[in-house]
Structures are given as C-alpha cells and as structure tokens.
Design a protein around this motif. Structure first.
Motif, mmCIF file in Angstrom:
data_model
loop_
_atom_site.group_PDB
_atom_site.id
_atom_site.type_symbol
_atom_site.label_atom_id
_atom_site.label_comp_id
_atom_site.label_asym_id
_atom_site.label_seq_id
_atom_site.Cartn_x
_atom_site.Cartn_y
_atom_site.Cartn_z
ATOM 1 N N LYS A 60 6.159 7.089 10.289
ATOM 2 C CA LYS A 60 5.259 5.933 10.405
ATOM 3 C C LYS A 60 5.116 5.264 9.039
ATOM 4 O O LYS A 60 5.005 5.932 8.022
ATOM 5 C CB LYS A 60 3.880 6.387 10.896
ATOM 6 N N GLN A 61 5.104 3.968 9.037
ATOM 7 C CA GLN A 61 4.981 3.203 7.792
ATOM 8 C C GLN A 61 3.557 3.246 7.271
ATOM 9 O O GLN A 61 2.614 3.351 8.035
ATOM 10 C CB GLN A 61 5.415 1.769 8.026
ATOM 11 N N ALA A 62 3.432 3.147 5.959
ATOM 12 C CA ALA A 62 2.106 3.105 5.350
ATOM 13 C C ALA A 62 1.673 1.663 5.088
ATOM 14 O O ALA A 62 0.501 1.339 5.197
ATOM 15 C CB ALA A 62 2.091 3.896 4.044
ATOM 16 N N GLY A 63 2.612 0.791 4.742
ATOM 17 C CA GLY A 63 2.299 -0.606 4.464
ATOM 18 C C GLY A 63 2.234 -1.432 5.731
ATOM 19 O O GLY A 63 2.870 -1.094 6.735
ATOM 20 N N TYR A 115 12.186 0.464 -0.426
ATOM 21 C CA TYR A 115 13.152 0.118 0.617
ATOM 22 C C TYR A 115 13.394 -1.386 0.652
ATOM 23 O O TYR A 115 14.519 -1.837 0.881
ATOM 24 C CB TYR A 115 12.694 0.627 1.977
ATOM 25 N N ASN A 158 10.180 8.284 3.461
ATOM 26 C CA ASN A 158 8.838 8.393 2.896
ATOM 27 C C ASN A 158 8.027 7.157 3.283
ATOM 28 O O ASN A 158 8.394 6.042 2.925
ATOM 29 C CB ASN A 158 8.941 8.516 1.380
ATOM 30 N N PRO A 159 6.910 7.329 3.986
ATOM 31 C CA PRO A 159 6.128 6.174 4.416
ATOM 32 C C PRO A 159 5.519 5.376 3.271
ATOM 33 O O PRO A 159 5.104 4.245 3.456
ATOM 34 C CB PRO A 159 5.036 6.774 5.291
ATOM 35 N N PHE A 160 5.495 5.934 2.071
ATOM 36 C CA PHE A 160 4.908 5.242 0.933
ATOM 37 C C PHE A 160 5.957 4.560 0.053
ATOM 38 O O PHE A 160 5.640 4.053 -1.010
ATOM 39 C CB PHE A 160 4.065 6.218 0.107
ATOM 40 N N LYS A 161 7.224 4.549 0.502
ATOM 41 C CA LYS A 161 8.283 3.912 -0.272
ATOM 42 C C LYS A 161 8.712 2.574 0.320
ATOM 43 O O LYS A 161 9.832 2.129 0.113
ATOM 44 C CB LYS A 161 9.503 4.833 -0.370
ATOM 45 N N GLY A 162 7.831 1.923 1.043
ATOM 46 C CA GLY A 162 8.167 0.650 1.659
ATOM 47 C C GLY A 162 8.653 -0.379 0.652
ATOM 48 O O GLY A 162 9.628 -1.089 0.885
ATOM 49 N N ASP A 173 6.026 -3.180 6.570
ATOM 50 C CA ASP A 173 7.221 -2.422 6.209
ATOM 51 C C ASP A 173 8.095 -2.057 7.402
ATOM 52 O O ASP A 173 9.107 -1.395 7.241
ATOM 53 C CB ASP A 173 6.822 -1.127 5.491
#
Length: 104
Positions: A31-34, A66, A59-63, A37
């Motif tokens: 699941k995305q964090a941003g 990416y 990693n959901p925090f690497k939007g 994303d």
C-alpha cells in the motif's frame, strides 16, 4: 463480474470469451503512503511481478524515489528523441550521452 461480462458480450456480439466464472486471485499488494503515488507503485509492481510473486520489496515510503526513477528513465531513454539541454547531462546516470558518431 456477471454484469461486466454481460456488457462485454453485448458490445462484442459474443466474440469476447465469457469470464464471469473465472477464478479470481487476490494478491496482497503493498500500500502506498503518499496520496498520489499509485501510478508509481503500479509501475514498480508491473516491472517486478513474474506471474507468481513480486521479486522485490516495494517500500511504501519511497514514492518520491520511484517518481524520480521513472522520470529519469523516460527522460534519458535511448528512444527519447527530444532535444534535451546539455545541462541535463549532469543528472544522467552512467555519464554523458554519446552520439552515434562518437561525439559527446
């Protein structure tokens, strides 16, 4: 699924295979964090999905990372025929662009 299948049958005049009784596989996707994303997670997922499993950890925090990877890929891809300013070569991974005639 039956409604979507019926719509496809109607539009294609029954030329599309019926799929309302196909089994559906549910995959536990990261699941995305941003908030914006999703496209970049989809791109990473499609890039590393082999049909059975995801071959990397997304990693959901690497939007933002990416997004930068995709921008670099699109901008500096060999088939991109846009005339890019020479100043952008500073950001090209792997060094400066070399022309087909060997010029830089």
């Amino acid at each position: 699924m039956p409604i979507i299948n019926a719509a496809f049958q109607k539009v294609t005049k029954n030329k599309f295979p019926e799929f309302d009784n196909w089994s559906m596989v549910f995959i536990d996707a990261p699941k995305q964090a941003g908030p914006s994303d999703c496209m970049f997670f989809l791109w990473k997922y499609m890039e590393f999905w082999d049909g059975d499993c995801l071959n990397i950890d997304i990693n959901p925090f690497k939007g933002m990372i990416y997004k930068a990877e995709l921008m670099h890929y699109l901008m500096f891809h060999p088939i991109n025929q846009a005339d890019l300013p020479d100043e952008l070569d500073l950001y090209r991974l792997g060094g400066r662009k070399i022309g087909l005639d060997g010029s830089q």
